[in-house]
Design a protein around this motif. Structure first.
Motif, PDB file in Angstrom:
ATOM      1  N   GLU A   1       0.835  -1.200   0.000  1.00 35.41           N
ATOM      2  CA  GLU A   1       0.000   0.000   0.000  1.00 35.41           C
ATOM      3  C   GLU A   1       0.875   1.256   0.000  1.00 35.41           C
ATOM      4  OE1 GLU A   1      -3.759   1.416   2.660  1.00 35.41           O
ATOM      5  OE2 GLU A   1      -3.521  -0.748   2.361  1.00 35.41           O
ATOM      6  N   VAL A   2       1.982   1.199   0.735  1.00 34.18           N
ATOM      7  CA  VAL A   2       2.926   2.325   0.744  1.00 34.18           C
ATOM      8  C   VAL A   2       3.516   2.519  -0.650  1.00 34.18           C
ATOM      9  CG1 VAL A   2       5.095   3.193   1.683  1.00 34.18           C
ATOM     10  CG2 VAL A   2       3.463   2.027   3.189  1.00 34.18           C
ATOM     11  N   LEU A   3       3.876   1.422  -1.303  1.00 36.33           N
ATOM     12  CA  LEU A   3       4.399   1.485  -2.676  1.00 36.33           C
ATOM     13  C   LEU A   3       3.379   2.120  -3.611  1.00 36.33           C
ATOM     14  CD1 LEU A   3       6.153   0.739  -5.157  1.00 36.33           C
ATOM     15  CD2 LEU A   3       5.194  -1.585  -5.000  1.00 36.33           C
ATOM     16  N   LEU A   4       2.150   1.655  -3.545  1.00 32.38           N
ATOM     17  CA  LEU A   4       1.102   2.179  -4.425  1.00 32.38           C
ATOM     18  C   LEU A   4       0.829   3.655  -4.140  1.00 32.38           C
ATOM     19  CD1 LEU A   4      -1.363  -0.862  -4.329  1.00 32.38           C
ATOM     20  CD2 LEU A   4       0.029  -0.126  -6.271  1.00 32.38           C
ATOM     21  N   SER A   5       0.930   4.052  -2.874  1.00 33.24           N
ATOM     22  CA  SER A   5       0.690   5.456  -2.533  1.00 33.24           C
ATOM     23  C   SER A   5       1.771   6.356  -3.145  1.00 33.24           C
ATOM     24  CB  SER A   5       0.622   5.642  -1.017  1.00 33.24           C
ATOM     25  OG  SER A   5       1.887   5.523  -0.412  1.00 33.24           O
TER      26      SER A   5
ATOM     27  N   ASP B   1      -0.602  12.226   4.132  1.00 32.85           N
ATOM     28  CA  ASP B   1      -0.714  12.057   5.574  1.00 32.85           C
ATOM     29  C   ASP B   1       0.507  11.338   6.139  1.00 32.85           C
ATOM     30  OD1 ASP B   1      -2.095  12.126   8.121  1.00 32.85           O
ATOM     31  OD2 ASP B   1      -2.526  10.004   7.834  1.00 32.85           O
ATOM     32  N   ASP B   2       0.947  10.289   5.459  1.00 36.37           N
ATOM     33  CA  ASP B   2       2.107   9.528   5.938  1.00 36.37           C
ATOM     34  C   ASP B   2       3.362  10.389   5.996  1.00 36.37           C
ATOM     35  OD1 ASP B   2       0.559   7.275   6.179  1.00 36.37           O
ATOM     36  OD2 ASP B   2       1.256   6.338   4.315  1.00 36.37           O
ATOM     37  N   HIS B   3       3.532  11.277   5.015  1.00 32.32           N
ATOM     38  CA  HIS B   3       4.760  12.067   4.925  1.00 32.32           C
ATOM     39  C   HIS B   3       4.613  13.468   5.527  1.00 32.32           C
ATOM     40  CE1 HIS B   3       5.553   8.857   2.023  1.00 32.32           C
ATOM     41  NE2 HIS B   3       6.832   9.143   2.151  1.00 32.32           N
ATOM     42  N   GLN B   4       3.434  13.747   6.107  1.00 36.28           N
ATOM     43  CA  GLN B   4       3.206  15.021   6.794  1.00 36.28           C
ATOM     44  C   GLN B   4       3.570  16.230   5.926  1.00 36.28           C
ATOM     45  OE1 GLN B   4       1.812  15.407  10.198  1.00 36.28           O
ATOM     46  NE2 GLN B   4       1.163  13.446   9.318  1.00 36.28           N
ATOM     47  N   ILE B   5       2.989  16.259   4.729  1.00 35.69           N
ATOM     48  CA  ILE B   5       3.249  17.380   3.822  1.00 35.69           C
ATOM     49  C   ILE B   5       1.965  18.191   3.616  1.00 35.69           C
ATOM     50  CG2 ILE B   5       5.257  16.444   2.646  1.00 35.69           C
ATOM     51  CD1 ILE B   5       3.440  15.354   0.469  1.00 35.69           C
ATOM     52  N   ILE B   6       1.272  18.449   4.737  1.00 31.21           N
ATOM     53  CA  ILE B   6       0.017  19.195   4.703  1.00 31.21           C
ATOM     54  C   ILE B   6       0.241  20.615   4.190  1.00 31.21           C
ATOM     55  CG2 ILE B   6      -1.910  20.046   6.079  1.00 31.21           C
ATOM     56  CD1 ILE B   6      -1.760  16.990   5.828  1.00 31.21           C
ATOM     57  N   ARG B   7       1.299  21.268   4.671  1.00 31.41           N
ATOM     58  CA  ARG B   7       1.556  22.647   4.263  1.00 31.41           C
ATOM     59  C   ARG B   7       1.767  22.743   2.751  1.00 31.41           C
ATOM     60  NH1 ARG B   7       0.509  27.409   6.249  1.00 31.41           N
ATOM     61  NH2 ARG B   7       1.068  26.581   8.310  1.00 31.41           N
ATOM     62  N   LYS B   8       2.504  21.825   2.185  1.00 32.70           N
ATOM     63  CA  LYS B   8       2.736  21.805   0.730  1.00 32.70           C
ATOM     64  C   LYS B   8       1.414  21.606  -0.013  1.00 32.70           C
ATOM     65  CE  LYS B   8       4.970  18.873  -2.791  1.00 32.70           C
ATOM     66  NZ  LYS B   8       5.468  19.928  -3.688  1.00 32.70           N
ATOM     67  N   LEU B   9       0.585  20.707   0.484  1.00 27.56           N
ATOM     68  CA  LEU B   9      -0.711  20.464  -0.137  1.00 27.56           C
ATOM     69  C   LEU B   9      -1.537  21.744  -0.186  1.00 27.56           C
ATOM     70  CD1 LEU B   9      -3.055  18.537  -1.096  1.00 27.56           C
ATOM     71  CD2 LEU B   9      -3.639  18.295   1.323  1.00 27.56           C
ATOM     72  N   VAL B  10      -1.594  22.458   0.934  1.00 26.44           N
ATOM     73  CA  VAL B  10      -2.447  23.643   1.028  1.00 26.44           C
ATOM     74  C   VAL B  10      -1.908  24.790   0.188  1.00 26.44           C
ATOM     75  CG1 VAL B  10      -3.332  25.408   2.603  1.00 26.44           C
ATOM     76  CG2 VAL B  10      -3.365  22.997   3.289  1.00 26.44           C
ATOM     77  N   THR B  11      -0.625  25.059   0.292  1.00 23.00           N
ATOM     78  CA  THR B  11      -0.075  26.216  -0.418  1.00 23.00           C
ATOM     79  C   THR B  11      -0.065  26.029  -1.931  1.00 23.00           C
ATOM     80  OG1 THR B  11       2.166  25.336  -0.088  1.00 23.00           O
ATOM     81  CG2 THR B  11       1.358  26.944   1.518  1.00 23.00           C
ATOM     82  N   GLU B  12       0.058  24.793  -2.383  1.00 20.50           N
ATOM     83  CA  GLU B  12       0.175  24.558  -3.826  1.00 20.50           C
ATOM     84  C   GLU B  12      -1.136  24.160  -4.496  1.00 20.50           C
ATOM     85  OE1 GLU B  12       3.329  21.842  -4.720  1.00 20.50           O
ATOM     86  OE2 GLU B  12       4.850  23.011  -3.645  1.00 20.50           O
ATOM     87  N   HIS B  13      -2.100  23.628  -3.727  1.00 15.73           N
ATOM     88  CA  HIS B  13      -3.262  23.028  -4.402  1.00 15.73           C
ATOM     89  C   HIS B  13      -4.621  23.389  -3.793  1.00 15.73           C
ATOM     90  CE1 HIS B  13      -0.443  20.689  -6.717  1.00 15.73           C
ATOM     91  NE2 HIS B  13       0.053  20.123  -5.639  1.00 15.73           N
ATOM     92  N   LEU B  14      -4.678  24.376  -2.895  1.00 14.14           N
ATOM     93  CA  LEU B  14      -5.930  24.650  -2.195  1.00 14.14           C
ATOM     94  C   LEU B  14      -7.082  24.949  -3.145  1.00 14.14           C
ATOM     95  CD1 LEU B  14      -7.556  25.123   0.370  1.00 14.14           C
ATOM     96  CD2 LEU B  14      -6.678  27.471   0.432  1.00 14.14           C
ATOM     97  N   THR B  15      -6.842  25.700  -4.199  1.00 15.87           N
ATOM     98  CA  THR B  15      -7.939  26.107  -5.092  1.00 15.87           C
ATOM     99  C   THR B  15      -7.968  25.328  -6.399  1.00 15.87           C
ATOM    100  OG1 THR B  15      -6.561  27.892  -5.973  1.00 15.87           O
ATOM    101  CG2 THR B  15      -8.015  28.429  -4.125  1.00 15.87           C
ATOM    102  N   HIS B  16      -7.205  24.236  -6.467  1.00 12.59           N
ATOM    103  CA  HIS B  16      -7.264  23.377  -7.652  1.00 12.59           C
ATOM    104  C   HIS B  16      -8.358  22.331  -7.436  1.00 12.59           C
ATOM    105  CE1 HIS B  16      -2.714  24.336  -8.324  1.00 12.59           C
ATOM    106  NE2 HIS B  16      -3.504  25.360  -8.582  1.00 12.59           N
ATOM    107  N   GLU B  17      -9.421  22.425  -8.189  1.00 10.82           N
ATOM    108  CA  GLU B  17     -10.591  21.586  -7.911  1.00 10.82           C
ATOM    109  C   GLU B  17     -10.310  20.101  -8.089  1.00 10.82           C
ATOM    110  OE1 GLU B  17     -14.453  22.656  -9.185  1.00 10.82           O
ATOM    111  OE2 GLU B  17     -14.046  24.802  -9.195  1.00 10.82           O
ATOM    112  N   ARG B  18      -9.355  19.725  -8.909  1.00 14.16           N
ATOM    113  CA  ARG B  18      -9.072  18.304  -9.077  1.00 14.16           C
ATOM    114  C   ARG B  18      -8.471  17.702  -7.807  1.00 14.16           C
ATOM    115  NH1 ARG B  18      -4.120  16.211 -10.418  1.00 14.16           N
ATOM    116  NH2 ARG B  18      -2.387  17.687 -10.466  1.00 14.16           N
TER     117      ARG B  18
END
Length: 719
Positions: free
Chosen positions: A369-373, A451-468
């Motif tokens: 599952e980690v590999l697939l993620s 979630d596993d890699h704790q990259i929440i800040r990167k997710l928010v700053t780069e993709h918050l308004t990208h609907e996909r």
């Protein structure tokens, strides 16, 4: 029970008729090669035929999967399937074609948009040698079993060729010697047919059998080549019979030359609905209208990704089982998708008792599952849903080398092939081009990686308004077992970065000021979003209100309807220069006037709609001072002064400006605040969307501290 008795009776007559012609002479006596018994041949055959029909129904006519407490009749839940012809199987030539075709679809589906589909039963009746292909859980085995049931019904069934169905699970052939005739004879012997070996031979020679060979891919790999050759030889020897074989599409290499290849088509909306109504057919479900409620819930926009899973019968079964337990789908969908992933990775093979060789020594389900993620995240981050085989193989090799000390030169292709064949999570869509079987699974695995890699800040700053990325955000919120506080606070902070001009800040300050200290019992966020809707009358603000207070949204929907009746006029001569953001609210003001001069010729205006809107809006007490009853009275009084159509445009403009002024004065809104540039409008849309998504993430989260959310909620849309 009555239907079962009718089926057994029909099947018994069909079987006895065929057998009697094979093993009895014209006088009703056994032919010479049948061992004599001290029993009337007709009674013996009738009893054996009844036993065979009952045995088939018991073994292949019921469904019990995924931990169901009680089995259900296959006939009761069966949904007619459709096939794609050979030309529609992997029809694309390039990864670019695949990406383009997928993104053009109105809803997520990897199936060719204009694929020619054929009814499964019609194809089975037409083709004497049929190879049914599909992924795990696509319904291949169910289709074969259903064809057997139809054949047993004889003339009352849908299968048009008089024959005796024999279903053989090819996974049972775990030795190099595959004796299909012996397997058929064993089925007859168990039911008491006389001289089963000779009977089998005669039936085969006369072409009286429908051979259902289920699960070519389930033959142990060490025996597969032998099995293919022996099956083909058997078909060539007894080609007067009819054959339907099934195989997972990833394991099939077009070995069966005489067979027509077809693939199971994804379930359409019509088939999904039929399946749900078939599933919830008990008396208590009919009384409770369970099927209709389940279907309607699945149609809601927030369940778009669940609808994608429902295109596969196995995962649709999972959805029905989940709904059956609580009469709703879980708000935290990460739980549902995690279960769907485990069904494909482990449970389905275990339930079918399929012996599967280890994909790679030491590669546990959790590690896979980690590999697939990793594969999912890297593709999603690059905005790619399809991957070249070479790059996936390289990812597999490096992952195993880093985590299991595997040699760098290991055969990554065989591991990829094992994942594709055994689990169907990765699917070959074109020559050497792969994707996840469902976009939903890629989104879930992407969220798991974040979630596993704790990259929440990167997710928010780069993709918050990208609907996909919308579904990924919701799934991340559901996966954060320690609490989604950090995600929500990051989203709030990022949303504020869009309010960058004095006008935008003034608009938020206005919404806060006119709704503070009102007598309404609605939350401040709901009051502010309603005020902003009346100032802008756009979808973004409506979506916020709908999320916060669906009943209030229904009232505002009336305002949208009223505004739409007049918006077309702004493209003609009603107002030459209004800012784009101001058009809908000005149109609403004119609509509330409902003067004959303020609507196109011939348009019937519904005064009752205006009265309903104002009455309902007033009851919510959104504003602390604005009186909408007085507003309507003033606007209606103006209609007596409305200019005649023959008067100059300047006179009309003067009249319309008086209407606008009354509307803006009532709202205490400076029209300059909604005279926004294109860039300001874009930023405002992003701001509203970010807040909407933040609220949805709160709803999807497992845990959020009350202190964190109380603070965020109080600040939503606050100036």
């Amino acid at each position: 029970m009555l239907l079962e008795r009718v089926f057994i009776q029909a099947a018994t007559l069909t079987l006895a008729s065929i057998f009697s012609r094979v093993v009895c002479d014209g006088g009703g006596k056994f032919v010479s090669w049948v061992k004599e018994r001290d029993e009337d041949p007709r009674q013996l055959l009738d009893r054996a035929a009844e036993q065979y029909a009952q045995r088939y129904a018991n073994r292949h006519g019921i469904l019990k999967v995924l931990g169901m407490r009680e089995p259900v009749s296959l006939e009761s839940v069966y949904t007619s399937v459709q096939f794609l012809d050979g030309d529609s199987i992997n029809p694309y030539d390039s990864i670019e074609e695949l990406e383009k075709a997928f993104r053009e679809r109105p809803e997520p589906s990897f199936q060719l948009r204009n694929s020619k589909k054929q009814d499964g039963l019609k194809v089975a009746n037409k083709q004497p040698y049929l190879m049914v292909l599909g992924g795990p859980g696509a319904g291949k085995s169910t289709f074969l079993r259903k064809m057997g049931l139809e054949a047993l019904k004889g003339r009352s069934g849908g299968y048009l060729h008089e024959s005796i169905p024999v279903l053989i699970e090819l996974k049972s052939f775990n030795t190099e010697k595959i004796d299909i005739a012996a397997a058929i004879a064993q089925e007859f012997r168990i039911c008491g047919f006389p001289s089963s070996e000779q009977t089998t031979l005669k039936l085969l020679e006369q072409g009286m059998l429908l051979l259902l060979l289920d699960g070519l891919d389930e033959v142990p790999s060490r025996n597969l080549d032998t099995a293919i050759h022996q099956i083909q030889d058997f078909v060539d020897q007894y080609d007067r019979n009819r054959f339907i074989t099934s195989c997972r599409i990833a394991a099939y290499h077009h070995n069966f030359k005489r067979f027509t290849d077809v693939a199971m088509a994804d379930f359409s909306h019509t088939q999904i609905k039929q399946f749900i109504f078939n599933w919830f057919h008990s008396e208590i479900d009919l009384q409770a209208n369970t099927a209709q409620r389940c279907w309607q819930l699945l149609q809601k926009p927030e369940n778009r990704t669940a609808r994608e899973l429902a295109q596969t019968p196995l995962l649709l079964t999972l959805l029905c089982l989940v709904y059956d337990k609580k009469q709703q789908f879980p708000q935290n969908r990460s739980v549902l998708y995690s279960r769907a992933l485990r069904v494909l990775m482990e449970e389905w093979a275990a339930e079918k008792r399929i012996f599967q060789e280890e994909i790679y020594q030491g590669l546990s389900t959790e590690l896979e599952e980690v590999l697939l993620s990793e594969i999912a995240y890297q593709g999603f981050e690059a905005n790619r849903l399809f991957f070249q085989k070479k790059e996936v193989v390289n990812q597999i090799k490096y992952f195993l080398a880093d985590n299991l000390n595997a040699p760098r030169h290991l055969d990554g292709e065989s591991i990829l092939e094992a994942i594709a064949i055994q689990q169907g999570i990765l699917v070959e869509r074109a020559q050497d081009v792969y994707s996840f079987s469902h976009l939903t699974l890629q989104e879930y695995l992407t969220a798991q990686y974040i979630d596993d890699h704790q990259i929440i800040r990167k997710l928010v700053t780069e993709h918050l308004t990208h609907e996909r990325w919308q579904e990924v955000f919701l799934l991340v919120a559901g996966l954060m077992k320690g609490g989604a506080d950090s995600l929500l606070l990051a989203m709030e902070a990022q949303a504020k970065t869009f309010i960058t001009t004095p006008k935008l800040q003034a608009l938020l300050n206005w919404a806060t000021g006119v709704t503070s200290d009102s007598d309404s019992n609605l939350t401040p966020a709901t009051r502010r979003s309603t005020a902003l809707f009346l100032a802008l009358v756009n979808d973004a603000t409506f979506n916020l209100v709908h999320l916060l207070h669906p009943d209030l949204a229904q009232t505002l929907k009336l305002a949208g309807t009223l505004a739409n009746t007049r918006i077309a006029g702004f493209t003609t001569n009603l107002d030459k220069t209004p800012a784009r953001a101001a058009i809908p609210t000005r149109a609403l003001a004119i609509a509330l006037t409902h003067s004959r001069a303020t609507r196109p010729v011939g348009q019937v205006f519904n005064q009752a709609l205006v009265e309903t809107f104002i009455k309902k809006l007033t009851t919510f007490q959104i504003f602390k001072e604005s009186n909408f009853q007085v507003l309507v009275s003033r606007l209606q009084a103006l209609k007596e002064e409305a200019p005649d159509i023959r008067q100059p445009a300047s006179v009309h403009q003067e009249f319309y400006h008086r209407v606008y002024q009354i509307w803006f004065n009532t709202l205490k809104l400076d029209p300059a605040w909604i005279n926004l540039s294109t860039e300001e409008l874009r930023k405002l849309e992003c701001y509203f969307y970010a807040n909407w998504l933040m609220i949805r993430c709160r709803q999807a989260a497992v845990r959020v501290s009350s202190q964190t959310w109380t603070g965020i909620e109080a600040r939503i849309l606050q100036g």
